[in-house]
Design an enzyme around this catalytic site. Sequence first.
Site, short mmCIF file in Angstrom:
data_model
loop_
_atom_site.label_atom_id
_atom_site.label_comp_id
_atom_site.label_asym_id
_atom_site.label_seq_id
_atom_site.Cartn_x
_atom_site.Cartn_y
_atom_site.Cartn_z
N TRP A 163 0.83 -1.22 0.00
CA TRP A 163 0.00 0.00 0.00
C TRP A 163 0.86 1.27 0.00
O TRP A 163 0.64 2.14 0.83
CB TRP A 163 -0.91 0.09 1.24
CG TRP A 163 -1.63 -1.12 1.69
CD1 TRP A 163 -1.53 -1.69 2.92
CD2 TRP A 163 -2.59 -1.89 0.97
NE1 TRP A 163 -2.36 -2.77 3.00
CE2 TRP A 163 -3.02 -2.92 1.82
CE3 TRP A 163 -3.11 -1.81 -0.32
CZ2 TRP A 163 -3.94 -3.87 1.43
CZ3 TRP A 163 -4.03 -2.76 -0.72
CH2 TRP A 163 -4.43 -3.77 0.16
N GLU A 371 -1.91 6.76 7.68
CA GLU A 371 -1.23 7.52 8.74
C GLU A 371 -1.78 7.17 10.13
O GLU A 371 -1.84 8.01 11.01
CB GLU A 371 -1.37 9.03 8.49
CG GLU A 371 -0.25 9.60 7.63
CD GLU A 371 1.13 9.38 8.23
OE1 GLU A 371 1.82 8.48 7.72
OE2 GLU A 371 1.49 10.05 9.20
#
Length: 559
Positions: A163, A371
Amino acid sequence: MAGLDHESLELALDSIRDFAKQNLPPEVLLDHDARDEMPLEIVRAMCGPELGAQLLFLPEAYGGMGGGALDVYRTCETLARIDVGVATGLLATFLGSDPIRAGGTPEQKQRWLSRIADEGLLMAYGATEPEAGSDLAALRTTATPVEEDGRVVGYKLSGRKQWISNGGVAEVVTILANAPGGPSWFIVERDAPGFGHERPEDKHGIRLSNTAALTLDDVPVDADRLVGGVEGQGLSQAVAVFGYTRLMVAAFGLGAGWDALDRAIDYSRERVQAGAPLAEKPGYTHKLIVPHAARLEAARAVVEETAVALDALDEPEGHYIVEGAIAKYLASEAGCLAADAAIQAFGGYGYTREYLVEKIRRDVRITTIYEGTSEIMEMSVSRGRWQQHLKTRGQHYHDQARELEALEAEAPGCGGACAALALHALAVALERARTARLTRHQHVLLRLGEMICQAEGAAAFARRAGAAAAGRLPEKGDARFTPETLATLARVFNREAALAVAGGALRWLSGGDGVADAELPAFENELGLTAIHRSQAGLLTDMDRVAHALCADAGRETS
Ligand SMILES: Cc1cc2nc3c(=O)[nH]c(=O)nc-3n(C[C@H](O)[C@H](O)[C@H](O)COP(=O)(O)OP(=O)(O)OC[C@H]3O[C@@H](n4cnc5c(N)ncnc54)[C@H](O)[C@@H]3O)c2cc1C
């Protein structure tokens, strides 16, 4: 204070908006979204001599404009209003260079940060692996030292990264790998032997960004590619930048959420049903517009407060990590809810691609995942604040509540009274969780994290409304709303927050058998339930005011 002056920031934001108007009109966005393709040339042009958007993120010493946290948040919000996928392409360069910025040697900073400024180099941040997502310590990619005459002259990197934004297009990638001394960052160039990437992922949203897995098969790097020159610093270098990188993703939530909501607001003024525009129907505005505006602006209050605090430091690294997590959690969750409500607000039209809210809803969804997921935010907020609760013997939030009561006296109607109720209730909930030993239950710990975010959001919002009333808002901050509307929005959110904290306390502490039947009335009293219920008075009038300010033709406040 770090950063640009007000005029330079506004000029830079205007240039970004103009560039997007010319190069990324809705039809281009929809076309790339349908084809699942990153507009690479446009992203490169954004980092080229014409626009130089990357310069905002880079220190002046390396050829950048030296934007501070407030500048970076405003830039990220502006980019996300254009497209969260395109914004992610820029974010990836920033994230990729962050380990160097936080922990690189002076030579590494000079070499790599200058190249981003001068050449518009695209970077990627290679942390996540198939088996190591939220738990980065589980990473398996290895860095095996290559020795000559008993001296380490380089490393061979092997493993797989998953990813990775810009994974298929970046010229340079920072890779987190296990060296003998522990996890460490390495700078790897695209054409290094043994380094490859897979096909771009077929994603739910941000389809204008490139996301690809990376493969590393004995990739050789010289010793000077070890960030900071010392092994084992990788995880602390990654954590050190969380304060401001999480603000960037929070800003994406704000940008996308407001973009969707503004589309819904415009639509509500045009769409006539049952003889009047939807904008005039409180059953519509008070469900689909007003609470979302209030939640987004509460999140903004935390974002701006944290950005200002970061900008006041000489070295922001390692600071305000919990605040960054609260900002990300509130803004990304509010952005998703707002975009979802915007689909509903458009009715059947919202469910089609043409009106863009459907795309925005898919795009903004990533902000609660990358994040650090929302659950990881809840955990890190809860753990961080739990320490403060213990250190202050349960007084941390009672003290803050008293400050908010004083603020309410100074700036009546700023939402301080409800924020204080939320903070007192939170302090009571944390103390009960301690005596009943309920934080051992992970779900309770995370729900406390959510309650902390709501209460701290309310506190920050009251402070922001109080500052607006006194004409003391940060000059470079968002200036969309009048002080009166901001205070009204704060009262709407803060009532909700107080009720949510008290409700959460009852649900999870009673639900965890932390409150015996006989103790319940006293516990409810301690939580201030009656006062919280009383504080809901005036809610409908405030919502009417917000709906009028946002949706009435003449009264709409725009930035
Ligand atoms: C489009 C996209 C772009 C990305 N870009 C990058 C990039 O540029 N660089 C990079 O390094 N990574 C990137 N990521 C990876 C992203 O940061 C991770 O997906 C994220 O951190 C979650 O990790 P995971 O997918 O392995 O999920 P997991 O960690 O397996 O989590 C799955 C679920 O379990 C929950 N969970 C995890 N741990 C716990 C726990 N201890 N207790 C309770 N619940 C838990 C999570 O909240 C989540 O709901 C990207 C991901 C996507 C989808």
